[in-house]
Design an enzyme around this catalytic site. Structure first.
Site, PDB file in Angstrom:
ATOM      1  CG  ASP A  47      -2.611   9.159   7.844  1.00  0.00           C
ATOM      2  OD1 ASP A  47      -2.554   7.935   8.081  1.00  0.00           O
ATOM      3  OD2 ASP A  47      -2.800   9.628   6.711  1.00  0.00           O
TER       4      ASP A  47
ATOM      5  CD  GLU B 129      -2.876   0.775   2.486  1.00  0.00           C
ATOM      6  OE1 GLU B 129      -3.415   1.825   2.829  1.00  0.00           O
ATOM      7  OE2 GLU B 129      -2.889  -0.255   3.204  1.00  0.00           O
TER       8      GLU B 129
ATOM      9  CE1 TYR C 127      -7.089  -0.398   6.869  1.00  0.00           C
ATOM     10  CE2 TYR C 127      -6.188   0.016   4.697  1.00  0.00           C
ATOM     11  CZ  TYR C 127      -6.073   0.067   6.064  1.00  0.00           C
ATOM     12  OH  TYR C 127      -4.926   0.590   6.622  1.00  0.00           O
TER      13      TYR C 127
END
Lengths: 418, 275
Positions: B71, B60, B185
């Site tokens: 993040d 990825e 995911y």
């Protein structure tokens, strides 16, 4: 300037159920560009808000506190000396100020903070987070959290904490934790990103009181609806003061909450001109500005599609403005929409023009406006000469300038206390 | 079905084929994440090949973005360094084009919505496919927004991978898994990316729920810090494990010249744990 010429908006464009659509869209703008983790919380919030607005107990409590705690309604004040200042031989407009600066905590921001705190209580969330630029939304949020005994963490850019030291102290005095954000440009954009990261992490216990008509759906609608009291009162007060609708509304636009609050009840009254004033910083031609609608392109920031200051690769650019509250590279999606359909007009004024206006209003009316608000006043310089005699102008005096006195003194080269 | 009867749309994507192959062998996919251009794209290129040599099944690759709101600090700092080094989406794709024939494991781009929409989704998909990219993860593109883009990604042969979080309700999980392509995911923590001391046990039941509701493979990411957690994720029955911040931190802590070797060594440890 943006290239496309606005067309005439249709009634369907302006209908309340098109702003936003059931998909959270204002035309192509808006939406929910957030991590999946937050999607259930956004759905919960949308549902809680819809139920609350239909619950007479909620609206009664909100209205009671708006009256007895916030100090509403705020006056619609005839600025006679400012009106005289812009009067020509053939007459000129009459200028009215919607005195949001007289609210508890000194700005319009508390309308939304109070409403969302009541929603948080209904949702059983005891921890509140918020982002702040100038500190006005942070202070408003810290204030309502103190009032309701809620834990409060306010994210604020380190650069803004320096510019707005007084508001940092006020928030701490109110019992809030002010969390400095040093990432990126250390201003409102970065504080908002950090608040969203906190929310992603603590979403199950925490409500995020977003402070502008920005962010993912339902925030642009939710925040607007809590501020719509500004426009609702103004509409009634115009009727009482001069027996009709106003001709022109003027408000400053960073994210755009005070402007949306004033505009919203007038959007369907097509004869009323709506003017938003952005921050041109050093001048839009210098690239150092925060004039998102004037210069931005369509993009996604903080969960919504709207106009955005960005580079050719889609990296968000730094905004620049003397006013911490306008120093933001995005803008609420409904403003982008109103601009696109030709319902609202947007202009920009520089730091220098805002400072001049701040001094003018202080000296003519005995009202020291916030630096953000001074941008709206500065627009009168170019607007008033174009308006015919008897035009009724309502300007949203969105906040008071006490918090800015240090920054203004620094800029004007005066030592305070000298 | 004879090969001639299989249309392009029906044939499994490279990502799906890789998962199918691993499932036959009873192995879990190892999917390291790294930020393109941190510290520079030539190092990224070396690290990619090293990860492939040391047991990565897919990789990825992050496109650095100025406002990465999903993040944590490690990947934020990495994106900042990559942007400071002049990394752009265009240069990342050029670097990948240059690796064609050498990098044979599927590459999945991790990009936020704005760089993608700024280029124009169609153009972005076309350019990514031309550079050999197999899939996309867009962390701020939930189901409702992804539904508009997924068909067009698929038309370019790209899998648009959707994310499920611990906060996702069951009925919504089902809809996401049905719409996701390549794999689903599963975000293992309620929070942003970054290493965690321990993973929430509820992830175990989420893996089971996801596998029960849809045949698509499930890869777990966000918060996996090393071999022990890779083992744990495997024991929960996941089809893949994604390791990001822990690798990004190791690359950042070393000189560029030894980044590939360091990353390879860490990948080998993860591989052992995954098998």
């Amino acid at each position: 300037m943006t290239s496309t010429l606005p067309s005439q908006p249709t009634d369907a464009d302006l209908a309340v159920n098109a702003r936003p659509s059931d998909r959270g869209r204002f035309g192509r703008y808006g939406g929910q560009y957030v991590p999946e983790t937050l999607m259930p919380a956004l759905a919960e919030l949308e549902l809680a808000a819809a139920k609350a607005w239909k619950d007479p107990a909620f609206t009664a409590e909100l209205n009671r506190l708006l009256r007895s705690y916030v100090g509403r309604e705020t006056p619609l004040y005839e600025a006679e000396r400012l009106t005289a200042h812009y009067r020509r031989a053939d007459g000129g407009p009459r200028i009215w100020l919607k005195r949001e600066d007289l609210n508890h905590t000194g700005a319009h921001k508390i309308n939304n903070a109070l409403g969302q705190a009541l929603l948080a209580l209904r949702m059983g969330k005891k921890r509140i987070i918020a982002e702040t630029g100038a500190g006005q939304h942070g202070v408003a949020t810290a204030t309502v959290c103190a009032r309701f005994g809620l834990d409060c963490v306010v994210y604020m850019g380190a650069e803004d904490m320096r510019r707005q030291a007084l508001n940092v102290f006020r928030m701490r005095l109110l019992g809030a934790t002010v969390q400095p954000v040093t990432a990126g440009t250390a201003t409102l954009k970065d504080a908002t990103s950090e608040a969203i990261r906190d929310w992603v992490t603590n979403v199950e216990t925490t409500h995020y009181i977003l402070g502008s008509v920005a962010g993912p759906h339902p925030y642009p609608m939710l925040v607007r609806d809590f501020h719509a009291v500004i426009g609702e009162e103004a509409k009634r007060q115009c009727q009482d003061s001069f027996g009709r609708l106003p001709d022109v509304l003027v408000a400053c636009v960073g994210g755009g909450s005070n402007a949306m609050g004033l505009f919203h009840p007038f959007v369907q009254d097509k004869g009323v001109r709506l003017i938003g004033v952005e921050a041109a910083g050093d001048g839009v031609e210098t690239g150092r500005h925060a004039a998102t609608i004037t210069e931005g392109r369509v993009g996604v920031l903080h969960g919504a599609m709207s106009l955005l200051l960005q580079d050719g690769d889609g990296q968000v650019q730094e905004a620049h403005s003397i006013s911490a509250g306008l120093d933001y590279p995005g803008v609420g999606p409904e403003h982008s929409y109103l601009r696109e359909i030709g319902r609202a007009e947007y202009g920009a004024v520089t730091d220098a023009q805002a400072l001049t206006a701040l001094q003018l209003v202080s000296q003519l009316e005995g009202i020291i406006p916030a630096l953000e608000t001074a941008h709206a006043f500065a627009w009168l310089e170019q607007l008033c000469p174009t308006l015919s005699d008897g035009t009724e102008v309502v300007l949203n005096c969105s906040g008071r300038g006490d918090k800015d006195v240090n920054a203004v003194a620094e800029r004007l080269g005066n030592e305070l206390g000298a | 079905m004879t090969p001639s009867a299989v249309s392009a749309a029906d044939s499994p994507s490279p990502i799906a084929a890789r998962f199918a192959g691993l499932q036959e062998q009873g192995r879990m996919a190892l999917m390291p994440f790294l930020m393109a251009g941190d510290p520079d794209l030539s190092t990224t290129s070396d690290v990619l090949l090293s990860l492939q040599e040391n047991g990565a099944d897919m990789v990825e690759l992050g496109i650095p973005y100025s406002d990465p709101l999903a993040d944590g600090p490690v990947i934020q700092a990495s994106a900042y360094r990559a942007l400071s080094a002049g990394t752009t989406p265009g240069r990342v794709l050029e670097m990948l084009s240059g690796l064609k024939g050498k990098l044979t494991i599927p590459v999945i781009l991790f990009t936020y919505s704005n760089p993608l929409l700024n280029r124009g989704a169609e153009e972005f998909f076309a350019d990514a496919a031309a550079a050999g990219v197999c899939g996309l993860v867009v962390p701020d593109l939930p189901l409702e927004e992804a539904e508009r883009l997924s068909p067009s990604a698929q038309a370019h042969g790209l899998d648009l991978v959707l994310l499920v979080a611990p906060t996702t309700p069951a009925d919504r999980m089902q809809r996401i898994a049905s719409a996701s392509r390549g794999f689903t995911y599963l975000v293992s923590v309620t929070g942003v990316t970054g290493e965690r001391v321990s993973l929430e046990n509820r992830v175990s039941s989420l893996v089971a729920d996801l596998k029960g509701c849809c045949p698509i493979p499930v890869a777990v990411g966000f918060g996996i810090s090393g071999p022990d957690q890779v083992k744990q994720v495997k024991s929960w029955g996941a089809d893949g494990a994604i390791v990001g911040s822990a690798l990004v931190k190791r690359i950042a802590a070393t000189e560029p010249i030894s980044a590939a070797a360091q990353a390879g060594e860490f990948c080998r440890q993860l591989r052992q744990a995954a098998d």
